[in-house]
Design a protein around this motif. Sequence first.
Motif, PDB file in Angstrom:
ATOM      1  N   ALA A  63      13.292  -9.141   4.308  1.00 50.75           N
ATOM      2  CA  ALA A  63      12.198  -9.398   5.042  1.00 50.75           C
ATOM      3  C   ALA A  63      11.654  -8.294   5.686  1.00 50.75           C
ATOM      4  O   ALA A  63      10.157  -8.736   5.798  1.00 50.75           O
ATOM      5  N   LEU A  64      12.006  -7.205   6.053  1.00 50.24           N
ATOM      6  CA  LEU A  64      11.434  -6.152   6.654  1.00 50.24           C
ATOM      7  C   LEU A  64      11.393  -4.992   5.571  1.00 50.24           C
ATOM      8  O   LEU A  64      10.799  -3.843   5.931  1.00 50.24           O
ATOM      9  N   GLN A  65      11.568  -5.407   4.435  1.00 48.77           N
ATOM     10  CA  GLN A  65      11.491  -4.289   3.247  1.00 48.77           C
ATOM     11  C   GLN A  65      10.209  -4.363   2.690  1.00 48.77           C
ATOM     12  O   GLN A  65       9.535  -5.371   2.745  1.00 48.77           O
ATOM     13  N   TYR A  66       9.748  -3.292   1.871  1.00 50.00           N
ATOM     14  CA  TYR A  66       8.640  -3.491   0.857  1.00 50.00           C
ATOM     15  C   TYR A  66       8.942  -4.674  -0.186  1.00 50.00           C
ATOM     16  O   TYR A  66      10.133  -4.826  -0.404  1.00 50.00           O
ATOM     17  N   GLY A  67       7.925  -5.115  -0.665  1.00 54.78           N
ATOM     18  CA  GLY A  67       8.121  -6.277  -1.560  1.00 54.78           C
ATOM     19  C   GLY A  67       7.248  -6.066  -2.765  1.00 54.78           C
ATOM     20  O   GLY A  67       6.754  -5.134  -2.917  1.00 54.78           O
ATOM     21  N   THR A  68       7.416  -6.974  -3.635  1.00 52.84           N
ATOM     22  CA  THR A  68       6.622  -6.904  -4.750  1.00 52.84           C
ATOM     23  C   THR A  68       5.069  -7.266  -4.734  1.00 52.84           C
ATOM     24  O   THR A  68       4.784  -8.129  -3.877  1.00 52.84           O
ATOM     25  N   THR A  69       4.070  -6.709  -5.334  1.00 52.55           N
ATOM     26  CA  THR A  69       2.674  -7.087  -5.314  1.00 52.55           C
ATOM     27  C   THR A  69       2.330  -8.533  -5.331  1.00 52.55           C
ATOM     28  O   THR A  69       1.587  -8.949  -4.584  1.00 52.55           O
ATOM     29  N   GLY A  70       2.969  -9.177  -6.137  1.00 55.65           N
ATOM     30  CA  GLY A  70       2.647 -10.580  -6.470  1.00 55.65           C
ATOM     31  C   GLY A  70       3.180 -11.617  -5.370  1.00 55.65           C
ATOM     32  O   GLY A  70       2.750 -12.473  -5.125  1.00 55.65           O
ATOM     33  N   GLY A  71       4.097 -11.096  -4.547  1.00 56.44           N
ATOM     34  CA  GLY A  71       4.766 -11.984  -3.351  1.00 56.44           C
ATOM     35  C   GLY A  71       6.123 -12.450  -3.727  1.00 56.44           C
ATOM     36  O   GLY A  71       6.585 -12.304  -4.807  1.00 56.44           O
ATOM     37  N   ILE A  72       6.743 -13.068  -2.815  1.00 61.67           N
ATOM     38  CA  ILE A  72       8.070 -13.285  -2.900  1.00 61.67           C
ATOM     39  C   ILE A  72       8.321 -14.739  -3.830  1.00 61.67           C
ATOM     40  O   ILE A  72       7.661 -15.438  -3.552  1.00 61.67           O
ATOM     41  N   LEU A  73       9.358 -14.577  -4.438  1.00 57.86           N
ATOM     42  CA  LEU A  73       9.575 -15.591  -5.629  1.00 57.86           C
ATOM     43  C   LEU A  73       9.725 -17.035  -4.573  1.00 57.86           C
ATOM     44  O   LEU A  73       9.027 -18.034  -5.264  1.00 57.86           O
ATOM     45  N   GLU A  74      10.605 -17.015  -3.674  1.00 58.69           N
ATOM     46  CA  GLU A  74      10.907 -18.218  -2.696  1.00 58.69           C
ATOM     47  C   GLU A  74       9.333 -18.659  -2.415  1.00 58.69           C
ATOM     48  O   GLU A  74       9.577 -20.085  -2.291  1.00 58.69           O
TER      49      GLU A  74
END
Length: 403
Positions: A63-74
């Motif tokens: 939750a505090l890390q970089y993520g993917t551009t599209g957004g989190i799958l959940e």
Amino acid sequence: MDIDRFLSDRSRLMKASEIRELLKWVNENVISFGGGMPDPSSFPVKEIMEITRDVLSAKAEKALQYGTTGGILELKEELAKFMGKVGIKINGPEDIIITVGSQEALDIIGRLFINPGDYIITESPTYLAALQAFRIYGPRMVGIPMDSEGVRVDLLEEAVRKIINDGGKLKFIYVVPTGQNPTGITMSDERRKALLDVASRYDLAIVEDDPYGYIYFGDDEPPARLKAMDSEGRVIYLSTFSKIAAPGLRLGWVAASSEVIRWFELAKQSIDLHTSTLNQYIAAELLRRGVIEKNIPRTKEIYRSKRDLMLQALSEYMPSGVSWTRPSAGMFIWLTTPERIDTGEMLGTAIKKYGVAYVPGKSFYPNEERHNDMRLNFTYPTPQQIFEGIKRLALVIAEYLNA
Ligand SMILES: Cc1ncc(COP(=O)(O)O)c(C=O)c1O
């Protein structure tokens, strides 16, 4: 240093709001209907507190890390279910991108689709910040008048034909079909069908901006989303957590074909890499635990009762010749005065002499063609402020009418 020498041509298309100067006069003695904010009592504060603690205990490293551009799958999976309940069917998470509010999506739409000189069509009046977002990309904006059923699709078709006959490139039609900002008007089922029919016959794209559809508080059933009626993949659908949870989360989403979403991702990469990961995990839990579903009826009730109060105050105090809309969704009432009043010009007196503020209607028109309307927000002021503020507004209008 003279910054002017360094500014891009694009910066010059950003239009400073003249209203902002006047709104500087707004202080605690002024009742403002000018903002566009939800009632803070609709925010699920306790639940957001609990969920934030749980998310950070269970998955801080994600939750505090970089993520993917599209957004989190959940979150995308939860949104697919959420939209499914209102009849919007998508193929899967690849048809969704999570954005920083819908406002970011509007800017991306401008980037992706508009070349200087291209045409876009909007309702007239329409959402001011969409006009501002699109304007930077230099389109020619054609505004189509509305009536109580929404945009006049007959006039829209005429405009489409003219643009095409003149050899123009029409990139999209932007609409806010439910509880429109600024008018509060909801487009009827018939109009929605007619709009999709025009889009199909002329092979056009529609941008459906839907921040208010989930908090429809009319007595009847809300009309179906354009996206739910769209069998040809023409609708790019935008919505947001700003009204169903809280705007400070800055979370919105776009649903469209996976091909369109890939373009959104490409654009978003260079803007901000991705939307806040922490907030996305919080939003996924708000949906998964049913907090949003519980919060929606509460929010509807708050909005409905404040709308009713404002309508009551308007009918009690407004002089004859003044008319207004009766919204079934959204946060605004649109008030129209006789033509001899310029609401932009009147605002100074309203604030300084009567202690009441509103947003003059002119800047909501793509080509600023009308000057005698105003937008009134009923969700943020308290019930007492609504009554007192409308009373003051009626006095200033009466003063201008009798002048
Ligand atoms: C029609 C419309 N679109 C988009 C937005 C932007 O919302 P946000 O960026 O908070 O999702 C708003 C906000 O009031 C709105 O009224």
